[in-house]
Design a protein around this motif. Structure first.
Motif, short mmCIF file in Angstrom:
data_model
loop_
_atom_site.label_atom_id
_atom_site.label_comp_id
_atom_site.label_asym_id
_atom_site.label_seq_id
_atom_site.Cartn_x
_atom_site.Cartn_y
_atom_site.Cartn_z
N ARG A 86 0.82 -1.21 0.00
CA ARG A 86 0.00 0.00 0.00
C ARG A 86 0.86 1.25 0.00
NH1 ARG A 86 -2.97 -3.46 3.44
NH2 ARG A 86 -1.83 -2.70 5.26
N LEU A 87 1.98 1.23 0.70
CA LEU A 87 2.84 2.41 0.75
C LEU A 87 3.48 2.71 -0.60
CD1 LEU A 87 4.20 4.58 2.52
CD2 LEU A 87 6.01 2.93 3.00
N LEU A 88 3.89 1.66 -1.30
CA LEU A 88 4.55 1.83 -2.59
C LEU A 88 3.59 1.77 -3.77
CD1 LEU A 88 7.66 -0.48 -1.94
CD2 LEU A 88 7.51 2.01 -1.72
N ASP A 89 2.29 1.65 -3.47
CA ASP A 89 1.28 1.52 -4.51
C ASP A 89 1.63 0.37 -5.46
OD1 ASP A 89 -1.02 2.05 -5.91
OD2 ASP A 89 -0.17 3.69 -7.10
N ALA A 90 1.95 -0.76 -4.86
CA ALA A 90 2.38 -1.93 -5.63
C ALA A 90 1.48 -3.12 -5.37
CB ALA A 90 3.83 -2.28 -5.28
N SER A 91 0.20 -2.87 -5.05
CA SER A 91 -0.74 -3.97 -4.80
C SER A 91 -1.11 -4.64 -6.12
CB SER A 91 -2.00 -3.44 -4.12
OG SER A 91 -1.68 -2.84 -2.88
N THR A 92 -0.97 -5.93 -6.18
CA THR A 92 -1.30 -6.70 -7.38
C THR A 92 -2.13 -7.92 -6.99
OG1 THR A 92 0.77 -7.97 -7.23
CG2 THR A 92 0.78 -5.97 -8.59
N ARG A 93 -2.80 -8.50 -7.98
CA ARG A 93 -3.60 -9.69 -7.71
C ARG A 93 -2.72 -10.88 -7.34
NH1 ARG A 93 -8.38 -11.06 -5.78
NH2 ARG A 93 -8.99 -13.14 -6.47
N ILE A 94 -1.59 -11.00 -8.02
CA ILE A 94 -0.69 -12.11 -7.71
C ILE A 94 -0.10 -11.95 -6.31
CG2 ILE A 94 1.33 -11.00 -8.75
CD1 ILE A 94 2.27 -13.75 -9.63
N GLY A 95 0.09 -10.72 -5.88
CA GLY A 95 0.59 -10.50 -4.52
C GLY A 95 -0.41 -10.96 -3.48
N ALA A 96 -1.71 -10.71 -3.72
CA ALA A 96 -2.74 -11.17 -2.79
C ALA A 96 -2.79 -12.69 -2.72
CB ALA A 96 -4.09 -10.60 -3.19
N GLU A 97 -2.65 -13.34 -3.89
CA GLU A 97 -2.67 -14.81 -3.89
C GLU A 97 -1.44 -15.38 -3.18
OE1 GLU A 97 -5.17 -16.54 -4.80
OE2 GLU A 97 -6.32 -14.87 -5.60
N LEU A 98 -0.27 -14.77 -3.43
CA LEU A 98 0.94 -15.23 -2.75
C LEU A 98 0.84 -15.05 -1.24
CD1 LEU A 98 3.78 -13.90 -5.11
CD2 LEU A 98 3.09 -16.28 -4.75
N ASP A 99 0.22 -13.98 -0.82
CA ASP A 99 0.07 -13.73 0.62
C ASP A 99 -0.79 -14.81 1.27
OD1 ASP A 99 0.44 -11.79 2.92
OD2 ASP A 99 -1.75 -11.89 2.82
N SER A 100 -1.88 -15.20 0.61
CA SER A 100 -2.73 -16.25 1.17
C SER A 100 -2.01 -17.60 1.23
CB SER A 100 -4.02 -16.38 0.34
OG SER A 100 -4.78 -15.20 0.42
N LEU A 101 -1.27 -17.92 0.18
CA LEU A 101 -0.53 -19.18 0.18
C LEU A 101 0.56 -19.19 1.25
CD1 LEU A 101 -0.20 -19.77 -3.67
CD2 LEU A 101 -1.70 -20.98 -2.07
N ALA A 102 1.24 -18.06 1.40
CA ALA A 102 2.28 -17.98 2.43
C ALA A 102 1.69 -18.09 3.83
CB ALA A 102 3.06 -16.67 2.29
N ASP A 103 0.52 -17.47 4.05
CA ASP A 103 -0.13 -17.59 5.36
C ASP A 103 -0.55 -19.02 5.65
OD1 ASP A 103 0.23 -14.91 5.69
OD2 ASP A 103 -1.85 -14.35 5.30
N LEU A 104 -1.04 -19.73 4.63
CA LEU A 104 -1.46 -21.12 4.83
C LEU A 104 -0.27 -21.99 5.24
CD1 LEU A 104 -3.47 -23.44 4.67
CD2 LEU A 104 -3.02 -23.56 2.21
N VAL A 105 0.87 -21.78 4.60
CA VAL A 105 2.04 -22.59 4.92
C VAL A 105 2.65 -22.18 6.25
CG1 VAL A 105 4.38 -23.19 4.18
CG2 VAL A 105 2.53 -23.08 2.50
N SER A 106 2.80 -20.86 6.45
CA SER A 106 3.53 -20.38 7.63
C SER A 106 2.73 -20.51 8.92
CB SER A 106 3.94 -18.92 7.42
OG SER A 106 4.76 -18.78 6.27
N PHE A 107 1.40 -20.31 8.84
CA PHE A 107 0.59 -20.29 10.06
C PHE A 107 -0.40 -21.45 10.15
CE2 PHE A 107 1.26 -15.72 8.82
CZ PHE A 107 2.35 -15.54 9.66
N GLY A 108 -0.47 -22.27 9.11
CA GLY A 108 -1.34 -23.43 9.15
C GLY A 108 -0.58 -24.74 9.11
N VAL A 109 0.17 -24.94 8.04
CA VAL A 109 0.90 -26.20 7.87
C VAL A 109 2.07 -26.28 8.83
CG1 VAL A 109 2.19 -27.62 6.24
CG2 VAL A 109 0.16 -26.37 5.47
N ALA A 110 2.87 -25.23 8.90
CA ALA A 110 4.07 -25.26 9.75
C ALA A 110 3.74 -25.46 11.22
CB ALA A 110 4.90 -23.99 9.53
N PRO A 111 2.84 -24.67 11.85
CA PRO A 111 2.53 -24.95 13.26
C PRO A 111 1.94 -26.33 13.50
CG PRO A 111 1.77 -22.76 12.64
CD PRO A 111 2.18 -23.44 11.38
#
Length: 331
Positions: free
Chosen positions: A59-84
Protein backbone atom coordinates in the motif's frame (compact mmCIF):
# COMPACT_ATOMS: atom_id res chain seq x y z
CA UNK A 1 10.25 10.30 -13.23
CA UNK A 2 11.24 6.81 -12.10
CA UNK A 3 12.64 4.53 -14.73
CA UNK A 4 10.67 1.39 -15.70
CA UNK A 5 13.28 -0.88 -14.12
CA UNK A 6 13.08 1.05 -10.85
CA UNK A 7 9.29 0.83 -10.86
CA UNK A 8 9.45 -2.91 -11.50
CA UNK A 9 11.88 -3.34 -8.62
CA UNK A 10 9.59 -1.41 -6.27
CA UNK A 11 6.61 -3.57 -7.23
CA UNK A 12 8.69 -6.67 -6.60
CA UNK A 13 9.61 -5.75 -3.02
CA UNK A 14 6.30 -6.69 -1.28
CA UNK A 15 6.23 -10.04 -3.10
CA UNK A 16 9.83 -10.68 -2.04
CA UNK A 17 8.83 -10.12 1.59
CA UNK A 18 5.94 -12.58 1.13
CA UNK A 19 8.35 -15.19 -0.22
CA UNK A 20 10.54 -14.64 2.85
CA UNK A 21 7.51 -15.31 5.04
CA UNK A 22 6.91 -18.59 3.21
CA UNK A 23 10.55 -19.61 3.60
CA UNK A 24 10.43 -18.78 7.31
CA UNK A 25 7.39 -20.98 7.81
CA UNK A 26 8.99 -23.93 6.06
CA UNK A 27 12.19 -23.38 8.03
CA UNK A 28 10.17 -23.84 11.22
CA UNK A 29 9.39 -27.40 10.11
CA UNK A 30 13.06 -27.96 9.26
CA UNK A 31 14.17 -26.87 12.74
CA UNK A 32 11.47 -29.02 14.37
CA UNK A 33 12.75 -32.10 12.54
CA UNK A 34 16.12 -31.45 14.16
CA UNK A 35 14.61 -31.02 17.62
CA UNK A 36 15.40 -27.29 17.80
CA UNK A 37 11.95 -26.06 18.68
CA UNK A 38 13.12 -22.69 19.95
CA UNK A 39 14.33 -21.92 16.42
CA UNK A 40 10.99 -23.14 15.08
CA UNK A 41 9.23 -20.56 17.22
CA UNK A 42 11.63 -17.87 16.01
CA UNK A 43 11.00 -18.85 12.39
CA UNK A 44 7.21 -18.59 12.78
CA UNK A 45 7.71 -15.23 14.49
CA UNK A 46 9.80 -14.02 11.54
CA UNK A 47 7.02 -15.18 9.20
CA UNK A 48 4.49 -13.16 11.22
CA UNK A 49 6.73 -10.09 10.99
CA UNK A 50 7.05 -10.47 7.22
CA UNK A 51 3.29 -10.96 6.94
CA UNK A 52 2.73 -7.67 8.77
CA UNK A 53 5.15 -5.84 6.48
CA UNK A 54 4.27 -7.05 2.98
CA UNK A 55 0.76 -5.62 2.87
CA UNK A 56 1.83 -2.28 4.30
CA UNK A 57 4.71 -2.07 1.84
CA UNK A 58 2.36 -2.81 -1.04
CA UNK A 59 0.00 0.00 0.00
CA UNK A 60 2.84 2.41 0.75
CA UNK A 61 4.55 1.83 -2.59
CA UNK A 62 1.28 1.52 -4.51
CA UNK A 63 2.38 -1.93 -5.63
CA UNK A 64 -0.74 -3.97 -4.80
CA UNK A 65 -1.30 -6.70 -7.38
CA UNK A 66 -3.60 -9.69 -7.71
CA UNK A 67 -0.69 -12.11 -7.71
CA UNK A 68 0.59 -10.50 -4.52
CA UNK A 69 -2.74 -11.17 -2.79
CA UNK A 70 -2.67 -14.81 -3.89
CA UNK A 71 0.94 -15.23 -2.75
CA UNK A 72 0.07 -13.73 0.62
CA UNK A 73 -2.73 -16.25 1.17
CA UNK A 74 -0.53 -19.18 0.18
CA UNK A 75 2.28 -17.98 2.43
CA UNK A 76 -0.13 -17.59 5.36
CA UNK A 77 -1.46 -21.12 4.83
CA UNK A 78 2.04 -22.59 4.92
CA UNK A 79 3.53 -20.38 7.63
CA UNK A 80 0.59 -20.29 10.06
CA UNK A 81 -1.34 -23.43 9.15
CA UNK A 82 0.90 -26.20 7.87
CA UNK A 83 4.07 -25.26 9.75
CA UNK A 84 2.53 -24.95 13.26
CA UNK A 85 0.54 -28.16 12.73
CA UNK A 86 3.69 -30.07 11.78
CA UNK A 87 5.72 -28.52 14.59
CA UNK A 88 3.12 -29.52 17.18
CA UNK A 89 2.88 -33.00 15.67
CA UNK A 90 6.64 -33.53 15.74
CA UNK A 91 6.90 -32.13 19.25
CA UNK A 92 4.02 -33.80 21.12
CA UNK A 93 1.48 -35.55 18.87
CA UNK A 94 3.62 -38.03 16.97
CA UNK A 95 3.14 -40.82 19.50
CA UNK A 96 -0.63 -40.31 19.77
CA UNK A 97 -2.91 -42.32 17.51
CA UNK A 98 -5.08 -39.25 16.84
CA UNK A 99 -2.20 -36.78 16.66
CA UNK A 100 -2.03 -36.66 12.88
CA UNK A 101 -5.81 -36.16 12.67
CA UNK A 102 -5.57 -33.14 14.97
CA UNK A 103 -2.74 -31.69 12.91
CA UNK A 104 -4.78 -32.13 9.72
CA UNK A 105 -7.84 -30.49 11.29
CA UNK A 106 -5.77 -27.46 12.29
CA UNK A 107 -4.33 -27.06 8.78
CA UNK A 108 -7.73 -27.51 7.11
CA UNK A 109 -9.34 -24.94 9.41
CA UNK A 110 -6.58 -22.49 8.56
CA UNK A 111 -7.28 -23.05 4.86
CA UNK A 112 -11.01 -22.47 5.37
CA UNK A 113 -10.36 -19.35 7.42
CA UNK A 114 -8.13 -17.84 4.71
CA UNK A 115 -10.60 -18.79 1.96
CA UNK A 116 -13.41 -17.05 3.84
CA UNK A 117 -11.22 -13.99 4.37
CA UNK A 118 -10.52 -13.76 0.65
CA UNK A 119 -14.20 -14.06 -0.26
CA UNK A 120 -15.24 -11.40 2.26
CA UNK A 121 -12.88 -8.84 0.71
CA UNK A 122 -15.25 -8.15 -2.21
CA UNK A 123 -18.44 -8.36 -0.10
CA UNK A 124 -20.05 -5.16 1.07
CA UNK A 125 -19.74 -4.71 4.83
CA UNK A 126 -22.90 -5.18 6.87
CA UNK A 127 -21.98 -2.35 9.23
CA UNK A 128 -19.79 0.73 8.71
CA UNK A 129 -17.55 -0.37 11.58
CA UNK A 130 -16.90 -3.88 10.21
CA UNK A 131 -13.34 -2.97 9.24
CA UNK A 132 -12.48 -2.67 12.91
CA UNK A 133 -12.98 -6.41 13.40
CA UNK A 134 -11.92 -9.72 11.92
CA UNK A 135 -14.30 -12.65 11.51
CA UNK A 136 -12.69 -15.40 13.56
CA UNK A 137 -9.15 -15.45 14.89
CA UNK A 138 -6.68 -14.30 12.19
CA UNK A 139 -3.92 -16.58 10.94
CA UNK A 140 -0.86 -15.14 12.80
CA UNK A 141 -2.77 -14.90 16.09
CA UNK A 142 -4.01 -18.48 15.67
CA UNK A 143 -0.48 -19.79 15.13
CA UNK A 144 0.72 -17.85 18.18
CA UNK A 145 -2.16 -19.09 20.33
CA UNK A 146 -1.73 -22.72 19.27
CA UNK A 147 1.89 -22.61 20.42
CA UNK A 148 1.12 -21.71 24.06
CA UNK A 149 1.80 -25.28 25.34
CA UNK A 150 5.12 -25.29 23.47
CA UNK A 151 6.05 -21.87 24.86
CA UNK A 152 5.34 -22.99 28.43
CA UNK A 153 7.39 -26.14 27.94
CA UNK A 154 10.35 -24.22 26.54
CA UNK A 155 10.25 -21.83 29.50
CA UNK A 156 9.26 -24.04 32.47
CA UNK A 157 10.16 -27.45 31.10
CA UNK A 158 7.79 -30.41 30.63
CA UNK A 159 4.76 -30.00 32.85
CA UNK A 160 2.13 -32.31 34.19
CA UNK A 161 -0.54 -30.85 31.89
CA UNK A 162 0.71 -28.32 29.31
CA UNK A 163 3.02 -30.78 27.55
CA UNK A 164 0.56 -33.67 27.58
CA UNK A 165 -0.30 -34.89 24.05
CA UNK A 166 -4.00 -34.92 24.86
CA UNK A 167 -3.93 -31.33 26.10
CA UNK A 168 -1.84 -30.16 23.13
CA UNK A 169 -4.18 -31.85 20.64
CA UNK A 170 -7.35 -30.53 22.27
CA UNK A 171 -5.87 -27.04 22.49
CA UNK A 172 -5.05 -27.15 18.77
CA UNK A 173 -8.67 -28.13 18.05
CA UNK A 174 -9.96 -25.25 20.18
CA UNK A 175 -7.83 -22.74 18.26
CA UNK A 176 -8.93 -24.33 14.98
CA UNK A 177 -12.55 -23.83 16.00
CA UNK A 178 -11.88 -20.17 16.85
CA UNK A 179 -10.36 -19.66 13.40
CA UNK A 180 -13.47 -20.80 11.53
CA UNK A 181 -15.94 -19.28 14.01
CA UNK A 182 -18.01 -16.16 13.35
CA UNK A 183 -16.76 -14.43 16.49
CA UNK A 184 -15.59 -10.85 15.90
CA UNK A 185 -11.97 -10.33 16.91
CA UNK A 186 -10.03 -7.12 17.20
CA UNK A 187 -8.22 -5.76 14.16
CA UNK A 188 -5.24 -3.56 14.92
CA UNK A 189 -5.11 -2.19 11.37
CA UNK A 190 -7.66 0.53 12.11
CA UNK A 191 -6.49 1.44 15.62
CA UNK A 192 -5.74 5.15 15.97
CA UNK A 193 -3.67 6.28 18.95
CA UNK A 194 -4.45 9.75 20.35
CA UNK A 195 -1.40 12.02 20.72
CA UNK A 196 -1.59 12.00 24.52
CA UNK A 197 -1.29 8.20 24.59
CA UNK A 198 1.77 7.99 22.32
CA UNK A 199 4.32 8.34 25.12
CA UNK A 200 2.73 5.67 27.40
CA UNK A 201 2.36 3.37 24.41
CA UNK A 202 6.05 3.71 23.59
CA UNK A 203 6.85 2.81 27.20
CA UNK A 204 4.70 -0.31 26.87
CA UNK A 205 6.43 -1.22 23.62
CA UNK A 206 9.81 -0.93 25.33
CA UNK A 207 8.56 -3.05 28.23
CA UNK A 208 7.28 -5.71 25.83
CA UNK A 209 10.60 -5.73 24.00
CA UNK A 210 12.45 -6.16 27.30
CA UNK A 211 10.20 -9.10 28.25
CA UNK A 212 10.70 -10.77 24.86
CA UNK A 213 14.46 -10.39 25.13
CA UNK A 214 14.67 -11.59 28.73
CA UNK A 215 12.01 -14.34 28.80
CA UNK A 216 10.90 -14.68 25.15
CA UNK A 217 8.77 -17.81 25.42
CA UNK A 218 6.97 -16.69 28.55
CA UNK A 219 6.34 -13.33 26.91
CA UNK A 220 4.83 -15.00 23.84
CA UNK A 221 2.59 -17.14 26.02
CA UNK A 222 1.37 -14.08 27.96
CA UNK A 223 0.75 -12.14 24.76
CA UNK A 224 -1.28 -14.97 23.23
CA UNK A 225 -3.26 -15.42 26.46
CA UNK A 226 -4.07 -11.70 26.62
CA UNK A 227 -5.29 -11.78 23.02
CA UNK A 228 -7.62 -14.69 23.76
CA UNK A 229 -8.92 -13.04 26.93
CA UNK A 230 -9.85 -9.94 24.89
CA UNK A 231 -12.21 -11.92 22.63
CA UNK A 232 -15.26 -11.65 24.99
CA UNK A 233 -14.69 -7.89 25.22
CA UNK A 234 -14.45 -7.67 21.43
CA UNK A 235 -17.72 -9.58 21.04
CA UNK A 236 -19.40 -7.24 23.54
CA UNK A 237 -18.04 -4.19 21.71
CA UNK A 238 -19.28 -5.45 18.34
CA UNK A 239 -22.78 -6.12 19.71
CA UNK A 240 -22.87 -2.72 21.40
CA UNK A 241 -21.98 -0.96 18.18
CA UNK A 242 -24.60 -2.95 16.27
CA UNK A 243 -27.27 -1.74 18.74
CA UNK A 244 -26.18 1.92 18.69
CA UNK A 245 -26.23 3.39 15.16
CA UNK A 246 -25.50 6.82 16.59
CA UNK A 247 -21.93 5.65 17.31
CA UNK A 248 -21.19 4.17 13.87
CA UNK A 249 -19.58 7.26 12.39
CA UNK A 250 -18.09 8.55 15.63
CA UNK A 251 -14.31 8.25 16.17
CA UNK A 252 -13.30 5.57 18.61
CA UNK A 253 -12.12 7.98 21.29
CA UNK A 254 -15.52 9.72 21.30
CA UNK A 255 -17.60 6.54 21.63
CA UNK A 256 -17.17 6.60 25.39
CA UNK A 257 -19.30 9.74 25.50
CA UNK A 258 -21.98 7.96 23.46
CA UNK A 259 -21.84 4.98 25.83
CA UNK A 260 -22.16 7.26 28.87
CA UNK A 261 -25.13 9.01 27.30
CA UNK A 262 -26.80 5.66 26.61
CA UNK A 263 -26.27 4.53 30.22
CA UNK A 264 -27.67 7.82 31.51
CA UNK A 265 -30.74 7.41 29.32
CA UNK A 266 -31.33 3.91 30.66
CA UNK A 267 -31.05 5.14 34.26
CA UNK A 268 -33.59 7.89 33.53
CA UNK A 269 -35.96 5.40 31.93
CA UNK A 270 -35.71 6.91 28.45
CA UNK A 271 -36.05 4.76 25.39
CA UNK A 272 -33.48 4.76 22.66
CA UNK A 273 -34.61 6.00 19.21
CA UNK A 274 -36.72 3.27 17.59
CA UNK A 275 -34.98 3.50 14.23
CA UNK A 276 -35.55 -0.10 13.30
CA UNK A 277 -39.25 0.06 14.17
CA UNK A 278 -39.79 3.28 12.24
CA UNK A 279 -37.91 1.90 9.25
CA UNK A 280 -39.93 -1.32 9.40
CA UNK A 281 -43.26 0.58 9.55
CA UNK A 282 -42.23 2.76 6.61
CA UNK A 283 -41.34 -0.34 4.59
CA UNK A 284 -44.72 -1.92 5.40
CA UNK A 285 -46.53 1.23 4.29
CA UNK A 286 -44.60 1.34 1.03
CA UNK A 287 -45.39 -2.32 0.32
CA UNK A 288 -49.09 -1.73 1.00
CA UNK A 289 -49.17 1.23 -1.40
CA UNK A 290 -47.40 -0.70 -4.13
CA UNK A 291 -49.67 -3.72 -3.68
CA UNK A 292 -53.13 -2.14 -3.38
CA UNK A 293 -52.88 1.36 -4.74
CA UNK A 294 -55.78 3.75 -4.05
CA UNK A 295 -58.37 2.28 -6.49
CA UNK A 296 -58.96 5.46 -8.50
CA UNK A 297 -61.36 3.81 -10.98
CA UNK A 298 -63.82 2.38 -8.43
CA UNK A 299 -63.12 -1.22 -9.44
CA UNK A 300 -62.81 -2.16 -5.81
CA UNK A 301 -66.37 -1.05 -5.08
CA UNK A 302 -67.76 -2.94 -8.09
CA UNK A 303 -65.90 -6.08 -7.00
CA UNK A 304 -67.41 -5.87 -3.55
CA UNK A 305 -70.92 -5.56 -5.02
CA UNK A 306 -70.29 -8.71 -7.00
CA UNK A 307 -69.10 -10.44 -3.84
CA UNK A 308 -72.51 -9.94 -2.25
CA UNK A 309 -72.13 -6.67 -0.37
CA UNK A 310 -75.04 -4.28 -0.25
CA UNK A 311 -74.94 -1.73 -3.04
CA UNK A 312 -75.12 1.10 -0.53
CA UNK A 313 -72.46 -0.26 1.77
CA UNK A 314 -69.43 1.92 2.20
CA UNK A 315 -66.28 -0.01 1.20
CA UNK A 316 -63.40 -0.09 3.58
CA UNK A 317 -60.54 2.14 2.46
CA UNK A 318 -57.43 0.40 1.22
CA UNK A 319 -53.98 1.37 0.08
CA UNK A 320 -53.17 5.00 0.52
CA UNK A 321 -56.65 5.72 1.88
CA UNK A 322 -56.22 3.25 4.75
CA UNK A 323 -52.80 4.62 5.54
CA UNK A 324 -54.10 8.18 5.66
CA UNK A 325 -52.15 9.29 2.56
CA UNK A 326 -53.51 11.50 -0.16
CA UNK A 327 -53.13 10.78 -3.80
CA UNK A 328 -51.07 13.29 -5.71
CA UNK A 329 -53.14 15.47 -8.01
CA UNK A 330 -52.73 14.82 -11.69
CA UNK A 331 -52.08 17.78 -13.88
Amino acid sequence: MPTPSYAAGVRLLPNAVTVLALCSGLSAVYFALGGRFELSVAAVGAAALCDALDGRLARLLDASTRIGAELDSLADLVSFGVAPALVLYIWALEGNRFGWVMALVFAVCMMLRLARFNTLIDVEDEYPFSQEFFVGVPAPAAALSAGIPLFLTLHFGPGFWWSSPVVVGLWALVIAGLMVSRLPTLSFKTVRVPPRYIAPLLVLVGLAAAVLITVPFLGLAIGAAVYLVLIPYTVHRHRWLARHPEAWHVPGRERRAVARAARSARRLGLRSPMRHRVAGRASAMARAVRRFGDDPSGALQRTRRVDGRAPGAVPQPRGRLRLGLRRARRR
